[in-house]
Design an enzyme around this catalytic site. Sequence first.
Site, PDB file in Angstrom:
ATOM      1  N   HIS A 174      66.507 -21.141  20.091  1.00 51.30           N
ATOM      2  CA  HIS A 174      66.227 -21.573  18.717  1.00 51.30           C
ATOM      3  C   HIS A 174      67.399 -22.399  18.186  1.00 51.30           C
ATOM      4  CE1 HIS A 174      68.902 -18.375  17.481  1.00 51.30           C
ATOM      5  NE2 HIS A 174      68.098 -17.443  17.973  1.00 51.30           N
ATOM      6  N   HIS A 211      71.104 -21.246  18.760  1.00 51.41           N
ATOM      7  CA  HIS A 211      71.719 -21.609  20.045  1.00 51.41           C
ATOM      8  C   HIS A 211      72.054 -23.104  20.071  1.00 51.41           C
ATOM      9  CE1 HIS A 211      68.772 -18.232  21.107  1.00 51.41           C
ATOM     10  NE2 HIS A 211      69.974 -17.692  21.115  1.00 51.41           N
ATOM     11  N   CYS A 240      71.898   0.545  21.270  1.00 53.32           N
ATOM     12  CA  CYS A 240      70.887  -0.390  20.760  1.00 53.32           C
ATOM     13  C   CYS A 240      70.614  -1.429  21.844  1.00 53.32           C
ATOM     14  CB  CYS A 240      71.348  -1.078  19.479  1.00 53.32           C
ATOM     15  SG  CYS A 240      70.203  -2.399  19.002  1.00 53.32           S
ATOM     16  N   CYS A 275      71.125  -5.160  20.753  1.00 51.27           N
ATOM     17  CA  CYS A 275      72.521  -5.645  20.769  1.00 51.27           C
ATOM     18  C   CYS A 275      73.127  -5.511  22.154  1.00 51.27           C
ATOM     19  CB  CYS A 275      73.391  -4.844  19.812  1.00 51.27           C
ATOM     20  SG  CYS A 275      72.961  -4.999  18.085  1.00 51.27           S
ATOM     21  N   CYS A 295      69.580   0.396  13.671  1.00 52.97           N
ATOM     22  CA  CYS A 295      70.495  -0.736  13.861  1.00 52.97           C
ATOM     23  C   CYS A 295      70.200  -1.782  12.776  1.00 52.97           C
ATOM     24  CB  CYS A 295      70.282  -1.347  15.240  1.00 52.97           C
ATOM     25  SG  CYS A 295      70.960  -3.008  15.359  1.00 52.97           S
ATOM     26  N   HIS A 331      68.566  -5.017  14.298  1.00 53.20           N
ATOM     27  CA  HIS A 331      67.258  -4.990  14.956  1.00 53.20           C
ATOM     28  C   HIS A 331      66.257  -4.023  14.316  1.00 53.20           C
ATOM     29  CE1 HIS A 331      69.995  -6.776  17.937  1.00 53.20           C
ATOM     30  NE2 HIS A 331      68.955  -7.533  18.184  1.00 53.20           N
ATOM     31  N   LYS A 370      67.568 -14.678   6.526  1.00 52.91           N
ATOM     32  CA  LYS A 370      67.978 -14.442   7.903  1.00 52.91           C
ATOM     33  C   LYS A 370      66.886 -14.978   8.839  1.00 52.91           C
ATOM     34  CE  LYS A 370      69.860 -11.160  10.806  1.00 52.91           C
ATOM     35  NZ  LYS A 370      70.132  -9.962  11.406  1.00 52.91           N
ATOM     36  N   LYS A 379      62.126 -13.090  13.821  1.00 52.49           N
ATOM     37  CA  LYS A 379      60.743 -13.168  14.289  1.00 52.49           C
ATOM     38  C   LYS A 379      59.798 -12.646  13.226  1.00 52.49           C
ATOM     39  CE  LYS A 379      59.459 -13.226  19.059  1.00 52.49           C
ATOM     40  NZ  LYS A 379      59.406 -12.560  20.325  1.00 52.49           N
TER      41      LYS A 379
HETATM   42  N1  MSP Z   1      74.622 -13.225  25.529  1.00 54.72           N
HETATM   43  C1  MSP Z   1      75.467 -13.025  24.425  1.00 54.72           C
HETATM   44  C2  MSP Z   1      76.722 -13.882  24.535  1.00 54.72           C
HETATM   45  C3  MSP Z   1      77.553 -13.639  25.736  1.00 54.72           C
HETATM   46  S1  MSP Z   1      78.881 -14.742  25.819  1.00 54.72           S
HETATM   47  C4  MSP Z   1      79.865 -14.121  26.997  1.00 54.72           C
HETATM   48  C5  MSP Z   1      74.748 -13.403  23.130  1.00 54.72           C
HETATM   49  N2  MSP Z   1      73.700 -14.216  23.273  1.00 54.72           N
HETATM   50  S2  MSP Z   1      72.806 -14.761  22.051  1.00 54.72           S
HETATM   51  O1  MSP Z   1      71.703 -15.459  22.666  1.00 54.72           O
HETATM   52  O2  MSP Z   1      72.495 -13.744  21.139  1.00 54.72           O
HETATM   53  O3  MSP Z   1      73.684 -15.873  21.376  1.00 54.72           O
HETATM   54  C6  MSP Z   1      74.517 -15.609  20.278  1.00 54.72           C
HETATM   55  C7  MSP Z   1      75.098 -16.932  19.840  1.00 54.72           C
HETATM   56  O4  MSP Z   1      74.037 -17.852  19.516  1.00 54.72           O
HETATM   57  C8  MSP Z   1      75.941 -16.903  18.576  1.00 54.72           C
HETATM   58  O5  MSP Z   1      77.260 -16.477  18.781  1.00 54.72           O
HETATM   59  C9  MSP Z   1      75.869 -18.362  18.199  1.00 54.72           C
HETATM   60  O6  MSP Z   1      76.641 -19.130  19.063  1.00 54.72           O
HETATM   61  C10 MSP Z   1      74.406 -18.673  18.435  1.00 54.72           C
HETATM   62  N3  MSP Z   1      73.587 -18.325  17.289  1.00 54.72           N
HETATM   63  C11 MSP Z   1      72.448 -17.575  17.306  1.00 54.72           C
HETATM   64  N4  MSP Z   1      71.950 -17.490  16.037  1.00 54.72           N
HETATM   65  C12 MSP Z   1      72.737 -18.142  15.182  1.00 54.72           C
HETATM   66  C13 MSP Z   1      72.756 -18.343  13.784  1.00 54.72           C
HETATM   67  N5  MSP Z   1      71.808 -17.866  12.985  1.00 54.72           N
HETATM   68  N6  MSP Z   1      73.799 -19.014  13.256  1.00 54.72           N
HETATM   69  C14 MSP Z   1      74.811 -19.527  14.031  1.00 54.72           C
HETATM   70  N7  MSP Z   1      74.823 -19.355  15.348  1.00 54.72           N
HETATM   71  C15 MSP Z   1      73.791 -18.695  15.971  1.00 54.72           C
HETATM   72  O7  MSP Z   1      75.186 -12.978  22.087  1.00 54.72           O
END
Ligand code: MSP
Length: 499
Positions: free
Chosen positions: A18, A21, A126, A129, A143, A146, A294, A297
């Site tokens: 999304h 990322h 969780c 997480c 949590c 979630h 926020k 889903k």
């Molecule tokens: N897999 C772990 C990371 C491991 S790194 C060794 C993880 N993955 S995640 O898919 O949840 O990605 C989290 C990251 O996605 C956040 O730190 C950020 O870079 C990005 N983001 C996801 N949602 C976001 C927002 N709503 N706002 C900003 N960044 C976002 O955690």
Amino acid sequence: MAKFYITTPIYYINDKAHIGHAYTTIAADVLARFHRMRGDDVFFLTGTDEHGSKIAAAAEQAGKSPQEFCDQMSAVFSELWDALNISNNDFIRTTSERHKKGVEKFLLKLKSKGAIYSAEYKGLYCTGCERFMTAKELVDGKCPFHQKRPEKISEKNYFFKLKDYLEEVKKRIVNDEIKILPATAKKETLGLFKQGLKDFSISREKVKWGIKIPFVKNQVVYVWVEALQNYLTGVGYGYNEKKFDRFWPADLHLMARDILKFHAIYWPALLLAADIQPPKTIFAHGFFTINGQKMSKSLGNIIDPNEMIKKFGTDGTRYLLLVQFPFGEEGDIKANKFTELYNAFLANNLGNLVSRVMKLAEKIKNQRLEAKNTGQLEKVVFSSWKNYDKNFINFQIKKALDEIFNLVSNLNVYIDREEPWNLVKTDQKRFDELMLGLLEALRHIGWMLYPFMPETSEKILKQLGVWEKEKTKQLKEIKKWNVNSVKRIKKGKLLFPRV
Ligand code: MSP
């Protein structure tokens, strides 16, 4: 040549990508491209985090084997990065052999250093997480991220002696040997030390989808611990020592605040325990909301970057995501304003500047003119470069982007004031001079745009006929003011058709 190793988090692939990322990955790409433009030897790594119970559950729900599911979902991410013109040098997958090899080496090292011990673990886990939670963190027993009750788990695990390394990690953070940015993130991290940090378990007995611990039966490595190691295995740890020595330590780990603790405390501690240098800088940008809510889903407000690309193009999407709020601060993505912003800034402001300058430039008579009266333009462009560089050095990438658009607006105002369409009828020499200055200013804008909107940058520089000649040049050269650098112009298609 200075090296610059930059990473994004590796993303979970239980669901498709999304704009959260995409935001981090685009930001990393902007920084990587900026450093390449400066002449640095850049290594830019991204990838996917593919183990753990969350992924295994998603695979089961999809009726696929975990590996099959991972292959399919990981490709969804890498295809998106292609569509967004992300210039990563590699893409690391945690289910790859090279990653497993590095992780095994790392764990054996921890063991040989006596940094781990085995103990009974009881806790609340969780799955969302992929971590244990304390009772204090829960809201109404659930949590907060979630909205689910964590599972009670009891098993024999290996633990990492975090406590042995905390003092050293803290010291390095305080004195900026490990730089945590922005300042608010450093403060937040130092606050975590005060809360008391416990040794954490690095293995799992119940989870099956993971990397086997090399020295014990029936346990896999805790997904977060091996995920962090992607930053090592992505540059050769365990299989290409030469490459590893060239790029490690990482110059910049980029992520959002949600996973700061793992990166700023656990990761440096694990590295110190394994006699590996910690990363130089960790930058945690804000975790954003969408139209004030926020992203989730259940609210149905998750935005697929592919939809944005369809409507606004690759560069339009890159622009619209980065321009929303200052980089590093908490922010809100005003998705309901995307179209308005696109039309105002890209179609009207930048697009219009390029098309009007190119159109007027067809009336230039003397290309070889030594234009003397472009000093004012030169000053404005020079001052933009100065602010642009300063902002990049401070990771203020939105400000650097705004700086370009200020320059674009100023040039549009300047053209309105000078009225070249009248000038051409009364004073050809003055007109030629004015236009050569504007073309040169446009060349500078083309380059300033390169990290942010690589496709647009290339299109502008090609219209100016300088792309081939300048793409391998040093930034120092590119920045020089030379009204004769633009030679054979070729008007192109509209850059940003109105939406
Ligand atoms: N897999 C772990 C990371 C491991 S790194 C060794 C993880 N993955 S995640 O898919 O949840 O990605 C989290 C990251 O996605 C956040 O730190 C950020 O870079 C990005 N983001 C996801 N949602 C976001 C927002 N709503 N706002 C900003 N960044 C976002 O955690």
